[in-house]
Design an enzyme around this catalytic site. Structure first.
Site, PDB file in Angstrom:
ATOM      1  N   TYR A 150       1.045  -1.173   0.118  1.00 33.86           N
ATOM      2  CA  TYR A 150      -0.074   0.093  -0.121  1.00 33.86           C
ATOM      3  C   TYR A 150       0.819   1.104   0.002  1.00 33.86           C
ATOM      4  CZ  TYR A 150      -3.341   3.390   1.916  1.00 33.86           C
ATOM      5  OH  TYR A 150      -4.302   4.613   1.949  1.00 33.86           O
ATOM      6  N   ASP A 245       9.337   2.642  -0.464  1.00 34.91           N
ATOM      7  CA  ASP A 245       8.382   3.359   0.386  1.00 34.91           C
ATOM      8  C   ASP A 245       8.501   2.768   1.697  1.00 34.91           C
ATOM      9  OD1 ASP A 245       4.876   3.199   0.386  1.00 34.91           O
ATOM     10  OD2 ASP A 245       6.266   4.157   1.743  1.00 34.91           O
ATOM     11  N   LYS A 273       4.765   9.149   8.930  1.00 34.27           N
ATOM     12  CA  LYS A 273       4.686   8.338  10.380  1.00 34.27           C
ATOM     13  C   LYS A 273       5.727   9.075  11.327  1.00 34.27           C
ATOM     14  CE  LYS A 273       2.291   4.269   8.340  1.00 34.27           C
ATOM     15  NZ  LYS A 273       0.996   4.289   8.632  1.00 34.27           N
TER      16      LYS A 273
END
Ligand code: KE4
Length: 433
Positions: A150, A245, A273
């Site tokens: 994702y 990623d 994050k």
């Protein structure tokens, strides 16, 4: 420990019922609605360190950590203090601020692939921007991603998992035009042969390959030996870019991310994050010659009102300072090894087929009698049993990610006692599900 009978969630239910009339699904992000595990989601009231308290006063040991940012523990006193000092100077300038230099220097110094970095406000923004940059730099359109990885919710990533290697991407969500995803090619994770076939069939039109270097979004799925090295070689061979990623793995797998841990340097990296310390920050960065394409230095446009705001920069800086302290990652690895190893052990002793593991402060477990190398394998695990496990742990005061297709996260705030309490709860729940 909270027992099932005393597990009162009246206020959570009232608030969530009202929320569903106000916001689609009652949430600001789908996974929070517990659709994957069933039952009512818990409405949080406050968090501190390794713990969360819900609006009914139940306390949980939290292994979601707001999906990764809380790696130093929620509401770390030093982060809060730094934010309080920053707040009085304003929350957003919309102008250059020295704090952007400070966090940029920390990121550049830490992450092997990053010579220059651009801050944005989320992992989605980082990934959609890096995709545009891959295409701008190479002049090519097609991009390879992996099923079960994702990269945020930008249109071109919302691709139906391609069956076979030749499938051009079909949209996996209404509202995504076919034209947007047809240049997104997919392959199974850990399948180098599938990637080779895609390059053979599209020799000069693939801008690059983007992947989670350790997958968290199919559940916890580490790279097989040679997979990352193979992708590095293949992309070099075909003049394509390799993009990690690291929104989830960045500063979690190691201070320099998975690329530092595995010694494989991509051309570009996305972050999020942890680098925001709980405030909205994303970033993309990489080789100076590629980043020189980004406006206003170069022609590739990308912008953002709140990008690099002093408040978010402050939380990120303080968080990375805490992580940079000697022994931080040894502590994270030790505590997570004990948790993941213990969880597998008590599950096996209770007669369950399980596979899983951990890398640094990221862990996961599948109810499966065969190894999980990709999303297809993950989907074959016993999802119903996972739902029963999740609910049993929740009622025992342990907050796990509400989906088998998510990873678990520990923090510097989790203690040996928390791990022992978690394993005791797991032993009891696994004996009856
Ligand atoms: P955000 O836009 O949610 O900040 O980041 C998107 C993203 C990009 N790349 C990776 C590897 C990610 O894991 C994410 C977001 N992760 C999910 C959890 N799997 C965030 C939780 C949610 O969607 O609510």
């Amino acid at each position: 420990m909270v027992t099932t009978t005393s597990f009162n969630t009246t206020k959570s239910e009232e608030i969530f019922t009202a929320a569903q009339k106000l916001m689609p699904g009652g949430v600001s992000s789908p996974v929070r609605a517990f659709k994957s595990v069933g039952g009512q989601p818990i409405v949080f009231d406050r968090v501190q360190g390794a713990y969360a308290w819900d609006v009914d006063g139940n306390k949980y040991i939290d292994y979601v950590g707001t999906w990764g940012p809380a790696i130093c523990g929620h509401a770390h006193p030093e982060v809060i203090k730094a934010l309080q000092e920053a707040l009085v100077k304003g929350t957003s300038f919309g102008a250059p601020c020295v704090l952007e230099n400070v966090l940029a220097e920390m990121v550049i110094e830490a992450v092997p692939s990053i010579d220059m970095v651009r801050f944005v406000n989320s992992g989605t923004e980082a990934c959609m921007s890096v995709l545009r940059l891959m295409r701008a730099f190479t002049g090519r359109e097609k991009v390879i991603k992996f099923e079960g990885c994702y990269h945020g919710h930008a249109d071109m990533f919302l691709v139906k998992a391609g069956s076979g290697v030749a499938t051009l991407g079909l949209p996996d969500s209404p509202g995504v035009p076919k034209s947007t995803t047809q240049a997104t090619l997919t392959a199974p994770y850990n399948d180098l042969e599938a990637v080779k076939a895609l390059f053979t069939e599209n020799p000069d039109s693939i801008a690059g390959v983007i992947l989670e270097p350790v997958v968290g979004n199919s559940g916890f799925v580490p790279p097989d030996a040679g997979f990352l090295e193979g992708l590095r070689e293949l992309t070099q061979e075909y003049g394509a870019l390799l993009v990690f990623d690291e929104v989830m793995t960045g500063f979690r797998i190691a201070y320099g991310g998975a690329q530092a841990k595995f010694g494989i340097t991509p051309d570009l990296t996305t972050l999020g994050k942890v680098i925001g310390g709980g405030l909205p920050v994303g970033a993309y960065g990489g080789r100076a010659d590629i980043m020189a394409m980004v406006a206003p230095a170069g022609p590739m446009y990308q912008a953002g009102t709140l990008s690099g705001n002093p408040l978010a920069m402050t939380a990120g800086i303080k968080t990375l300072e805490l992580l940079k302290k000697p022994g931080a990652y040894e502590q994270l690895d030790r505590i997570t090894k004990k948790l993941a190893g213990g969880m597998l052990k008590v599950a096996q002793e209770a007669g369950h087929d399980v596979v899983g593991g951990q890398i640094s402060a990221m862990f996961g477990m599948f109810f499966s009698n065969s190894p999980v190398h990709n999303y297809d394998d993950a989907k074959k695990s016993d999802l119903q049993k996972f739902s029963r496990f999740h609910r049993g742990m929740l009622e025992s005061g342990i907050y796990l990610a509400p989906s088998q297709f998510e990873a678990g996260f520990t923090s510097l705030a989790h203690t040996e006692k928390d791990i022992e309490q978690t394993l005791a709860a797991a032993k009891e729940v696994l004996s009856r599900i």
